[in-house]
Motif scaffolding. Structure first.
Motif, PDB file in Angstrom:
ATOM      1  N   VAL A 234      -1.710  43.098  19.305  1.00 53.18           N
ATOM      2  CA  VAL A 234      -2.485  43.448  20.503  1.00 53.18           C
ATOM      3  C   VAL A 234      -3.244  42.236  21.016  1.00 53.18           C
ATOM      4  O   VAL A 234      -3.324  41.981  22.223  1.00 53.18           O
ATOM      5  N   LEU A 235      -3.806  41.477  20.094  1.00 55.85           N
ATOM      6  CA  LEU A 235      -4.561  40.287  20.472  1.00 55.85           C
ATOM      7  C   LEU A 235      -3.685  39.298  21.239  1.00 55.85           C
ATOM      8  O   LEU A 235      -4.082  38.769  22.281  1.00 55.85           O
ATOM      9  N   VAL A 236      -2.479  39.067  20.743  1.00 57.91           N
ATOM     10  CA  VAL A 236      -1.574  38.121  21.397  1.00 57.91           C
ATOM     11  C   VAL A 236      -1.145  38.645  22.766  1.00 57.91           C
ATOM     12  O   VAL A 236      -1.148  37.919  23.758  1.00 57.91           O
ATOM     13  N   LEU A 237      -0.788  39.926  22.820  1.00 60.57           N
ATOM     14  CA  LEU A 237      -0.359  40.500  24.094  1.00 60.57           C
ATOM     15  C   LEU A 237      -1.489  40.510  25.115  1.00 60.57           C
ATOM     16  O   LEU A 237      -1.236  40.478  26.328  1.00 60.57           O
ATOM     17  N   SER A 238      -2.728  40.544  24.649  1.00 60.89           N
ATOM     18  CA  SER A 238      -3.867  40.539  25.571  1.00 60.89           C
ATOM     19  C   SER A 238      -3.918  39.260  26.384  1.00 60.89           C
ATOM     20  O   SER A 238      -4.471  39.247  27.486  1.00 60.89           O
ATOM     21  N   ASP A 239      -3.360  38.175  25.846  1.00 60.56           N
ATOM     22  CA  ASP A 239      -3.365  36.912  26.570  1.00 60.56           C
ATOM     23  C   ASP A 239      -2.420  36.913  27.757  1.00 60.56           C
ATOM     24  O   ASP A 239      -2.514  36.074  28.638  1.00 60.56           O
ATOM     25  N   VAL A 240      -1.471  37.862  27.771  1.00 63.43           N
ATOM     26  CA  VAL A 240      -0.604  38.002  28.940  1.00 63.43           C
ATOM     27  C   VAL A 240      -0.777  39.414  29.483  1.00 63.43           C
ATOM     28  O   VAL A 240       0.171  40.065  29.891  1.00 63.43           O
ATOM     29  N   ARG A 241      -2.024  39.861  29.495  1.00 59.23           N
ATOM     30  CA  ARG A 241      -2.346  41.241  29.876  1.00 59.23           C
ATOM     31  C   ARG A 241      -1.819  41.605  31.249  1.00 59.23           C
ATOM     32  O   ARG A 241      -1.332  42.687  31.485  1.00 59.23           O
ATOM     33  N   SER A 242      -1.921  40.681  32.200  1.00 60.15           N
ATOM     34  CA  SER A 242      -1.481  40.988  33.554  1.00 60.15           C
ATOM     35  C   SER A 242      -0.319  40.099  33.951  1.00 60.15           C
ATOM     36  O   SER A 242      -0.472  38.886  34.015  1.00 60.15           O
ATOM     37  N   PRO A 243       0.868  40.633  34.216  1.00 60.19           N
ATOM     38  CA  PRO A 243       1.998  39.805  34.643  1.00 60.19           C
ATOM     39  C   PRO A 243       1.719  39.054  35.934  1.00 60.19           C
ATOM     40  O   PRO A 243       2.396  38.087  36.244  1.00 60.19           O
ATOM     41  N   GLU A 244       0.729  39.520  36.728  1.00 61.21           N
ATOM     42  CA  GLU A 244       0.398  38.799  37.948  1.00 61.21           C
ATOM     43  C   GLU A 244      -0.415  37.543  37.661  1.00 61.21           C
ATOM     44  O   GLU A 244      -0.528  36.653  38.495  1.00 61.21           O
ATOM     45  N   GLN A 245      -1.043  37.506  36.488  1.00 60.31           N
ATOM     46  CA  GLN A 245      -1.869  36.354  36.128  1.00 60.31           C
ATOM     47  C   GLN A 245      -1.410  35.831  34.776  1.00 60.31           C
ATOM     48  O   GLN A 245      -2.012  36.113  33.751  1.00 60.31           O
ATOM     49  N   ILE A 246      -0.310  35.108  34.773  1.00 62.62           N
ATOM     50  CA  ILE A 246       0.314  34.652  33.543  1.00 62.62           C
ATOM     51  C   ILE A 246      -0.508  33.528  32.937  1.00 62.62           C
ATOM     52  O   ILE A 246      -0.971  32.629  33.617  1.00 62.62           O
ATOM     53  N   SER A 247      -0.702  33.597  31.615  1.00 59.40           N
ATOM     54  CA  SER A 247      -1.406  32.539  30.900  1.00 59.40           C
ATOM     55  C   SER A 247      -0.598  32.158  29.679  1.00 59.40           C
ATOM     56  O   SER A 247       0.170  32.964  29.164  1.00 59.40           O
TER      57      SER A 247
END
Length: 647
Positions: A595-608
């Motif tokens: 969950v922690l890792v996926l939180s870093d790409v939480r929004s596909p509109e704001q890729i990090s």
């Protein structure tokens, strides 16, 4: 201008300056020499006999972990450091510990020597070195809470003392340290004590790993105290284990101003008590003991008459949970038009599923299963209590049940969009865009993390698959059928008994299955679908690993997806799913880490970038999938011989 001359005072000042410089150099060399000497005193070293999955990744992880440990120890007043690095699932956990009488420079010097010491082990999955002044350990598993592992490991000196008072002083000092150290804020204590009748002194320290509990620290030091007592009458000794360290010596190894007063930490421990107080305490203690015995007897007497309220140890105190609603069978018959084919939604391992409309107008899903509570009512009731009390956005809610032998009917929420598998490789294949697929992946991860770590008991689903993921009208996922797998006969589920111990299945089984479902979501393929590659036919997991090894992960993506903007992040999520499918199970991340890792790409509109550092007490976790390179073809990462959801 007149001719410049040197006065005697000027010459004297010049000489004093030079003498000062020389003195400083000598002092610096002396300090360096002492520091080097004290940090090079090796006590024990251990090397694992097991290799690693991939030498390149493991070496990189080890270097990163060591760098993180050193960086933490570089800060003043930091004497304990823990770090973990994960790349390609080759986890490296590290722990460094310095004695608190060292300066920062001395601590780092000892650490650098320790690094050289563990490097001697070569490329193996674990190593440890213990010096008088520091210790360093790394493993491919979480060992931070280990304490008494190696038993009575002691290193005794070769010089002895003939003074009986010396031995008594050592025993008293060690006993006081044993009681005091777990009560200090940093699990460390240093003390000096004079031997009665002469000028000899005893110096001793005790230190516990700050990641263990106070109770475990006390237990660890108790064993070490016994070990060091066996060194007497030797004038020095050390006792070590994974969780603590003790040392005594007749030679000072720390400065006088580095001791602590043990008295405040010895309350209720080893302190002098007047004889009158002892007698009073004994009488009071006897009275209290009698009261306790009476209470215990009464509790036992009551419990023997209330055996039907005993809790199920496998699930926790379920007798305190509210049970699900019991429905009338005739109401369910009316709701489904006598379970007609028109109301049937599908069927699976648990039986048939029907859409029903209750008398109050509520639309529900009704599972008609072959399970029966007859013969195991306690287990069945406990499981249903657990299911009905789970409330989470991404977990299917059980509303109630009806027992009508030979069938059991489970009444659940109705999900408008049905099961996930239908959208991946069924009639609605290709209709989900990347944003929806990512939200589904993220929601499943959060639901599993809740079951594993946030609910009041640990719940292992045991049967995670696309058909058990249902979608609401907003395409948000809900995990269904958790807990029910334990009520099925073994021939009704793909979970093998070899993964169950005393009725429990490891959370890492769910982690593996989650990784498989993620691959299905991204590829639009079923995990059971054979994928041809020349003359070789692979399953989905092996196919994904082969693509990863060849650096062409984009070939896994569903052709119906437009991933122009998101391709790099999709690749990183694929790599995360492969971490979840690695063997052994200990190398897989927990679902909270996922969950922690996926939180870093939480929004596909704001890729990090998918790089994250997660900070726990005394723990730093680095997940950096962007540094992946192609692994060796001999890597054991592709474990194709293990069935999909049974790992």
């Amino acid at each position: 201008m007149g001719k410049r001359t040197h006065t005697p005072i000027g010459s004297l000042g010049f000489m004093i300056c030079w003498l000062a410089v020389i003195l400083l150099v000598i002092m610096a060399e002396t300090v360096t020499s002492q520091s080097s000497k004290r940090s090079n005193t090796l006590i024990r070293s251990y090397c694992s006999k097991y290799g690693v999955l991939n030498e390149e990744f493991f070496s990189r992880n080890l270097n990163t972990t060591i760098s993180s440990l050193r960086r933490q120890l570089s800060s003043a007043t930091v004497y304990e450091a823990v770090a973990r690095t994960i790349i390609n699932g080759d986890s490296v956990y590290g722990l460094a510990l310095c004695r608190r009488y060292l300066s920062t420079a001395e601590c780092l010097n000892c650490f650098d020597v320790a690094v050289t010491g563990v490097r001697v082990c070569g490329i193996v999955n674990g190593g440890r070195v213990i010096y008088d002044d520091c210790e360093l350990r790394y493993e491919n598993f979480n060992f931070y809470t280990e304490a008494n592992v190696r038993g009575n490991v002691g290193v005794c000196g070769n010089e002895t003392s003939t003074q009986p008072a010396f031995q008594e002083t050592v025993k008293e000092l060690l006993s006081d340290l044993r009681f005091a150290t777990p009560r200090t804020s940093n699990f460390y204590a240093a003390s000096e004590r004079r031997v009665k009748g002469n000028n000899v002194a005893v110096y001793a320290i005790a230190q516990c790993n700050v990641n263990i509990s106070q109770t475990v620290c006390a237990e660890c030091l108790s064993v070490r105290t016994t070990t060091l007592s066996g060194c007497l009458p030797n004038t020095f000794g050390r006792a070590i284990d994974a969780g603590c360290f003790m040392r005594y010596s007749s030679t000072a190894f720390f400065r006088n101003n580095q001791t602590i007063d043990l008295t405040p930490f010895l309350k209720d421990g080893r302190i002098s008590i007047p004889k009158g107080a002892i007698i009073g305490g004994v009488l009071g203690g006897v009275t209290i003991m009698l009261i306790v015995l009476v209470v215990v007897y009464l509790l036992w007497h009551v419990s023997t008459k209330s055996s039907d309220h005993q809790q199920d140890k496998s699930t926790g105190a379920t007798e305190l949970l509210q049970g699900p609603m019991v429905y009338n069978f005739n109401d369910l018959v009316i709701a489904t038009n006598n379970f007609s084919i028109e109301h049937k939604l599908g069927e699976g391992a648990f039986g048939e599923v029907y859409k029903g409309t209750l008398i109050n107008g509520e639309v529900v899903a009704i599972k008609k299963t072959s399970m029966s509570s007859r013969g195991r009512k306690t287990d069945f009731d406990n499981e249903l209590k657990i299911i009905s009390n789970v409330h989470h956005r991404h977990l299917m809610r059980l509303l109630g049940y009806c027992n009508k032998d030979p069938h059991m009917f489970l009444v659940q929420e109705f999900m408008e969009n049905g099961s996930l598998d239908n959208f991946l490789y069924g009639e609605k294949r290709g209709s989900l865009n990347w944003k929806q697929r990512f939200e589904i992946i993220f929601g499943i991860a959060r639901g599993l993390a809740y079951l594993h770590e946030q609910y009041h008991v640990t719940v292992v689903h045991g049967d995670i698959k696309s058909s058990n993921i249902l979608l609401d009208d907003e395409f948000q996922p809900k995990i269904s059928d958790f807990c029910l797998v334990r009520l099925l006969p073994e021939n009704k589920t793909h979970i093998s008994t070899k993964y169950a111990i005393n009725g429990h299945v490891s959370e890492k089984v769910d982690t593996y299955s989650f990784g498989v479902v993620v691959l299905e979501i991204i590829s639009g393929r079923s995990c059971t679908e054979g994928i041809g590659n020349g003359s070789v036919v692979n399953n989905l997991v092996d196919y994904a690993w082969n693509l990863y090894e060849n650096g062409i992960l984009e070939n896994l993506c569903d052709l119906k997806l437009d991933l122009t903007e998101y391709l790099q992040d999709v690749k990183k999520i694929i790599e995360l799913s492969l971490m979840c499918t690695q063997s052994p199970a200990s190398t897989r991340p927990s679902m909270s880490e996922v969950v922690l890792v996926l939180s870093d790409v939480r929004s596909p509109e704001q890729i990090s970038p998918m790089t994250s550092t997660y900070k726990e007490p005394h723990v730093s976790i680095s997940l950096d999938a962007s540094t992946y390179t192609t692994p060796s073809t001999t890597s054991n990462a592709t474990t194709s011989t293990v069935q999909f959801s049974g790992r």
